[in-house]
Design a protein around this motif. Sequence first.
Motif, short mmCIF file in Angstrom:
data_model
loop_
_atom_site.label_atom_id
_atom_site.label_comp_id
_atom_site.label_asym_id
_atom_site.label_seq_id
_atom_site.Cartn_x
_atom_site.Cartn_y
_atom_site.Cartn_z
N ILE A 351 43.52 -12.21 -81.57
CA ILE A 351 44.38 -11.24 -81.79
C ILE A 351 43.92 -10.45 -82.93
CG2 ILE A 351 46.82 -10.51 -82.00
CD1 ILE A 351 47.47 -12.98 -80.48
N LEU A 352 43.52 -10.71 -84.14
CA LEU A 352 43.50 -10.27 -85.48
C LEU A 352 42.09 -11.14 -86.28
CD1 LEU A 352 43.91 -8.05 -87.80
CD2 LEU A 352 45.82 -9.78 -88.67
N GLN A 353 41.21 -10.25 -86.48
CA GLN A 353 40.15 -10.86 -87.44
C GLN A 353 39.77 -10.07 -88.57
OE1 GLN A 353 36.62 -11.49 -85.15
NE2 GLN A 353 35.84 -9.45 -85.35
N PHE A 354 39.53 -10.38 -89.69
CA PHE A 354 39.57 -9.87 -91.00
C PHE A 354 38.27 -10.67 -91.72
CE2 PHE A 354 40.46 -9.91 -95.72
CZ PHE A 354 40.49 -8.34 -95.75
N GLY A 355 37.31 -9.73 -92.32
CA GLY A 355 36.28 -10.54 -93.06
C GLY A 355 35.71 -9.55 -94.11
N LYS A 356 34.64 -10.07 -94.90
CA LYS A 356 34.26 -9.25 -95.90
C LYS A 356 32.69 -8.99 -95.61
CE LYS A 356 33.44 -9.33 -100.85
NZ LYS A 356 33.76 -10.48 -102.15
N VAL A 357 32.28 -7.40 -95.84
CA VAL A 357 31.04 -7.20 -95.65
C VAL A 357 30.37 -6.43 -96.76
CG1 VAL A 357 31.34 -6.58 -93.11
CG2 VAL A 357 32.07 -4.88 -94.85
N GLY A 358 31.12 -6.21 -97.80
CA GLY A 358 30.60 -5.95 -98.93
C GLY A 358 31.63 -6.09 -100.05
N LYS A 359 31.04 -5.75 -101.47
CA LYS A 359 32.03 -6.08 -102.50
C LYS A 359 33.57 -5.59 -102.47
CE LYS A 359 32.36 -5.32 -107.72
NZ LYS A 359 31.71 -4.46 -108.62
N ASP A 360 33.55 -4.26 -101.84
CA ASP A 360 35.08 -3.80 -101.65
C ASP A 360 35.21 -3.44 -100.41
OD1 ASP A 360 36.23 -4.24 -104.42
OD2 ASP A 360 34.77 -2.95 -104.82
#
Length: 390
Positions: A351-360
Amino acid sequence: MSAIRSIISRSRSHRVVQDATPATAAAAAAPNHGMDSSCWANMPQELLREVLLRIEASETSWPPRKSVVACAGVCRSWRHITKDIVRVPELSGKLTFPLSLKQPGPRDILVQCFIKRCRTTQTYYLYLSLTSALADDGKFLLAARKSRRATCTDYIISLDADDMSKASTTYVGKLRSNFLGTRFTVLDGLPPHAGAKLVRSRSTRPISLKQVSPRVPAGNYPVAHISYELNMLGSRGPRRMHCVMDGIPASSVEPGGIAPTQTEFGHRKLDASTSFSFLRSKSNLTGESEPTSGPKKAGLVLKNKSPRWHEHLQCWCLNFHGRVTVASVKNFQLVASSENGVAGPEHEKIILQFGKVGKDLFTMDYRYPISAFQAFAICLSSFDTKIACE
């Protein structure tokens, strides 16, 4: 068609229509009496509807889709027909008006967005992805600014990155944490559904006269509660989240399930103790009747999907299908918890996904039954440092 595009262009210049920003919402809500008496306002309804249908069908993505928003700003008759033509994100998969940010996303696909963090100003910017690339210019949707208090932390969420005042027309809601940063409450600035309960606080106040909805009771309306499981023993693994969505029934993730759908930003005189007639669920949109009595339905509970330990990489892994490239304790995927009932295929759907791809830079993808506003607020909770949870 060239004449239509000319009037759309003129409407943009007069109303400062800029990609469905707060100025657009105010312009679409305030009638333009000069245009109401023009030949464009007096076009035959059948012809006008056909023209607007073609524009809506041809401008399917941003930035061209701002032509659809501009149509809603020409005059009262254009606005009513445009609002009738543009379908909610659940059915169309498109974000058109600011109201779309408070409506549930599509059922079958994830709406791809990304969040940019500015460390110096403690501000977070939510953008709609316009391409499949992990970093593009994007369409600005929402902004949030972190504000530390003695006993809690607030994230003020606004439609305008330059106006974070709760007395502004651009104020959407806020995220509030406890002192430890382990429990969060998502608060909507306006009633999100029929029967929403107003939480009284010193910040609760009537909307100022300059706002679009001067008589709507503004305040704090809880829409979600987020908690992070304490990790006092220091066991390895990602954070464990638990989200309870107020007003969204657990049955909404099942086939044919329904979640409340807000259909107005609020333009009527309302009382906080009454049901809000300008809010209705999909059942009302399709002509179905909803029961008005009976036991209260259990709210939807979301939990983070359990990762697997990768022996070769020596880390916990989740399949983000290429949308996340940097390992981080902040990364998560939320699915419907088995607490909602008998587990089935629908409880494995992300339903929701969140993740890092860079410093900010972070990606945020969401789908039905939550909205962009709710998804953004949940993701903001992951930015807080949680020493007791890691």
